[in-house]
Design an enzyme around this catalytic site. Structure first.
Site, PDB file in Angstrom:
ATOM      1  N   GLY A 263       0.858  -1.185   0.000  1.00 48.01           N
ATOM      2  CA  GLY A 263       0.000   0.000   0.000  1.00 48.01           C
ATOM      3  C   GLY A 263       0.894   1.235   0.000  1.00 48.01           C
ATOM      4  O   GLY A 263       1.002   1.971  -0.982  1.00 48.01           O
ATOM      5  N   ARG A 300      -1.045  11.086  10.608  1.00 47.69           N
ATOM      6  CA  ARG A 300       0.116  10.248  10.931  1.00 47.69           C
ATOM      7  C   ARG A 300       1.074  10.870  11.950  1.00 47.69           C
ATOM      8  O   ARG A 300       1.533  10.180  12.866  1.00 47.69           O
ATOM      9  CB  ARG A 300       0.857   9.825   9.665  1.00 47.69           C
ATOM     10  CG  ARG A 300      -0.043   9.041   8.681  1.00 47.69           C
ATOM     11  CD  ARG A 300       0.718   8.440   7.520  1.00 47.69           C
ATOM     12  NE  ARG A 300       1.499   7.293   7.906  1.00 47.69           N
ATOM     13  CZ  ARG A 300       2.791   7.301   8.122  1.00 47.69           C
ATOM     14  NH1 ARG A 300       3.480   8.404   7.944  1.00 47.69           N
ATOM     15  NH2 ARG A 300       3.410   6.209   8.505  1.00 47.69           N
ATOM     16  N   CYS A 330      -9.195  22.306  17.024  1.00 50.11           N
ATOM     17  CA  CYS A 330      -9.158  22.758  18.414  1.00 50.11           C
ATOM     18  C   CYS A 330      -8.590  21.691  19.338  1.00 50.11           C
ATOM     19  O   CYS A 330      -9.298  21.140  20.193  1.00 50.11           O
ATOM     20  CB  CYS A 330     -10.561  23.162  18.847  1.00 50.11           C
ATOM     21  SG  CYS A 330     -11.134  24.534  17.873  1.00 50.11           S
TER      22      CYS A 330
HETATM   23  N1  LLP Z   1      -1.803  -6.341   3.865  1.00 50.94           N
HETATM   24  C1  LLP Z   1      -2.392  -6.311   5.071  1.00 50.94           C
HETATM   25  C2  LLP Z   1      -3.059  -7.530   5.554  1.00 50.94           C
HETATM   26  C3  LLP Z   1      -2.347  -5.151   5.852  1.00 50.94           C
HETATM   27  O1  LLP Z   1      -2.899  -5.137   7.056  1.00 50.94           O
HETATM   28  C4  LLP Z   1      -1.693  -4.001   5.343  1.00 50.94           C
HETATM   29  C5  LLP Z   1      -1.654  -2.764   6.121  1.00 50.94           C
HETATM   30  C6  LLP Z   1      -1.106  -4.059   4.081  1.00 50.94           C
HETATM   31  C7  LLP Z   1      -1.173  -5.251   3.366  1.00 50.94           C
HETATM   32  C8  LLP Z   1      -0.409  -2.891   3.450  1.00 50.94           C
HETATM   33  O2  LLP Z   1       0.711  -2.489   4.188  1.00 50.94           O
HETATM   34  P1  LLP Z   1       1.667  -1.353   3.577  1.00 50.94           P
HETATM   35  O3  LLP Z   1       2.299  -1.940   2.348  1.00 50.94           O
HETATM   36  O4  LLP Z   1       0.832  -0.198   3.236  1.00 50.94           O
HETATM   37  O5  LLP Z   1       2.662  -1.050   4.633  1.00 50.94           O
HETATM   38  N2  LLP Z   1      -1.907   3.583   8.908  1.00 50.94           N
HETATM   39  C9  LLP Z   1      -0.572   3.082   9.051  1.00 50.94           C
HETATM   40  C10 LLP Z   1      -0.358   1.811   8.263  1.00 50.94           C
HETATM   41  C11 LLP Z   1      -1.369   0.748   8.608  1.00 50.94           C
HETATM   42  C12 LLP Z   1      -1.249  -0.466   7.753  1.00 50.94           C
HETATM   43  C13 LLP Z   1      -2.398  -1.377   7.955  1.00 50.94           C
HETATM   44  N3  LLP Z   1      -2.293  -2.581   7.213  1.00 50.94           N
HETATM   45  C14 LLP Z   1       0.419   4.155   8.650  1.00 50.94           C
HETATM   46  O6  LLP Z   1      -0.002   5.256   8.295  1.00 50.94           O
HETATM   47  O7  LLP Z   1       1.613   3.963   8.732  1.00 50.94           O
END
Ligand code: LLP
Length: 408
Positions: A263, A300, A330
């Site tokens: 992602g 973040r 706020c």
């Molecule tokens: N696959 C699964 C099962 C996941 O839970 C996630 C992310 C991904 C793939 C993708 O991971 P990535 O490639 O994006 O690292 N909000 C947080 C990140 C939360 C990720 C949740 N799951 C941030 O802003 O760092």
């Protein structure tokens, strides 16, 4: 790459705050993964939760990506955007019955991450094809909130429950066609990727799972955020992954597909949040640059203590000055950066918050009843897609309607 001049001109046209995404950067990252992981069975399953901007997702669909979906609406959205159901894997956690049935009906492959859900599936859907998610017990990620394996996590079936899982599979005549693990987001050490792969491959034997079609090693490819963060050596990571997976295929006795669900890696660096600084305050020597965005639009830093580079795109050559860069919400924690050196900011200047393409808009909300900013997708220097700014009153129309429903 999107120039500061282009950001300033888009802000002039669409107003601020504004999310701008570079579609070319996203495709570049997509192709970099394909180039690095040279395996004929590679499938990239974009983790849509990182950024669900339609213009970006359509680019990935055209490039051949699949989708990692984590809610029924993500599944419906992917189907609506034209992804075939067999290119979507559903990896929700703590799935309820209604949710399960809703996604089951779409024909999308379910990834089951608990014995409880596996038991219900064996009872209610004997003979079903599915994927099983295991906890690889490798703890890594860029924040403790984004580590998804190990003893403290809610995700996946513990490896020690493998015998119980196999028993349920046998009882329900289930067809396990895939195994899955996801270590965390922003994995810091390549060694963690290999270790988690090895753990999953160690249980992926013919005896345990004779019908495997793929192994899915999740997402988590690291992206540099801080100035001294090193970039991921994708080429060496890719060749190591391929050699380990090829060795596994030999022992399994068949060629399989290898799935990854990036992602952040695909979307983080393509995004910029452009905001206008409207208030400079000197709180007894501490300079505050107050802008017209806030943490509900990019959470973040506040949630994870994450670092996002901030540039003054109106005055890039100004003398360096130290600021707290704050939003318009706020709460005292509404800060994008603390004591950050930035070229001098004057009231009316535009700032660009970088790496704002992953988990920024998608984690957004309307706290303080400030609507989310519009989004523009750029390709080759031109705005090609987007989502408009809400008109005055549109947000309130939704909210008032909800209150009325609740009173009935
Ligand atoms: N696959 C699964 C099962 C996941 O839970 C996630 C992310 C991904 C793939 C993708 O991971 P990535 O490639 O994006 O690292 N909000 C947080 C990140 C939360 C990720 C949740 N799951 C941030 O802003 O760092």
């Amino acid at each position: 790459m999107i120039s500061n001049e282009l950001l300033v001109s888009l802000a002039g046209k669409y107003g601020t705050p504004l999310f701008v995404y570079d579609g070319d950067t996203m495709l570049d990252r997509y192709n970099a993964i394909k180039e690095a992981i040279r395996h004929p069975g590679l499938r990239i399953q974009y983790a849509m939760k990182a950024n669900y901007s339609v213009g970006l997702i359509k680019l990935l669909r055209a490039a051949g990506s699949g989708i990692d979906a984590v809610s029924p609406n993500e599944v419906d959205f992917a189907l609506r955007l034209g992804f075939p159901s067999d290119r979507i894997v559903y990896t929700a956690n703590n799935m309820g019955d209604a949710e399960f049935e809703r996604v089951f009906e779409t024909g999308v492959l379910m990834n089951i991450g608990s014995l409880s859900r596996l038991r219900k599936t064996a009872e209610r859907h004997p003979g079903m094809r599915l994927c099983l998610r295991f906890n690889p017990d490798v703890v890594d990620g860029d924040s403790e909130h984004t580590m998804t394996a190990g003893a403290l996590t809610k995700f996946g079936i513990p490896m020690s429950d493998l015998p119980a899982a196999l028993e349920l599979v046998r009882k329900g005549h289930l067809h396990v066609v895939g195994l899955h693990e996801h270590t965390g987001s922003g994995i810091q050490h390549a060694g963690s990727v290999y270790l988690a792969m090895e753990r999953l491959m160690s249980i992926a034997t013919r005896e345990n799972f004779p019908e495997l079609e793929f192994l899915d090693f999740g997402g988590g490819f690291k992206v540099p955020y801080k100035p001294d963060d090193h970039a991921l050596d994708l080429v060496s990571l890719g060749s190591e992954i391929v050699s380990r997976f090829t060795a596994f295929e030999k022992s399994y006795g068949r060629e399989l597909k290898i799935l990854f669900e990036p992602g952040k890696f695909l979307s983080a660096e393509c995004g910029h949040l452009v905001a206008e600084v409207n208030t400079i305050k000197d709180n007894r020597g501490r300079l505050i640059a107050g802008c017209n965005s806030g943490f509900p639009q990019l959470i973040r830093p506040m949630l994870y203590g994450a670092y996002h580079r901030i540039d003054n795109i109106s005055n890039p050559d100004g003398r360096p000055v130290v600021y707290d860069v704050c939003g318009n919400i706020c709460e005292s924690g509404d800060r994008f950066a603390e004591q950050r050196e930035i070229p001098e900011i004057r009231e009316g200047d535009l700032i660009a918050i970088r790496n704002a393409g992953a988990y920024c808009y998608s984690m957004g909300g309307v706290y303080n009843l400030r609507e989310m900013p519009p989004e523009v997708v750029v390709r080759d220097g031109n705005a090609v897609a987007g989502r408009r700014r809400l008109e005055r009153g549109e947000l309130l129309d939704i909210i008032c309607n909800e209150s009325w429903e609740a009173q009935k």
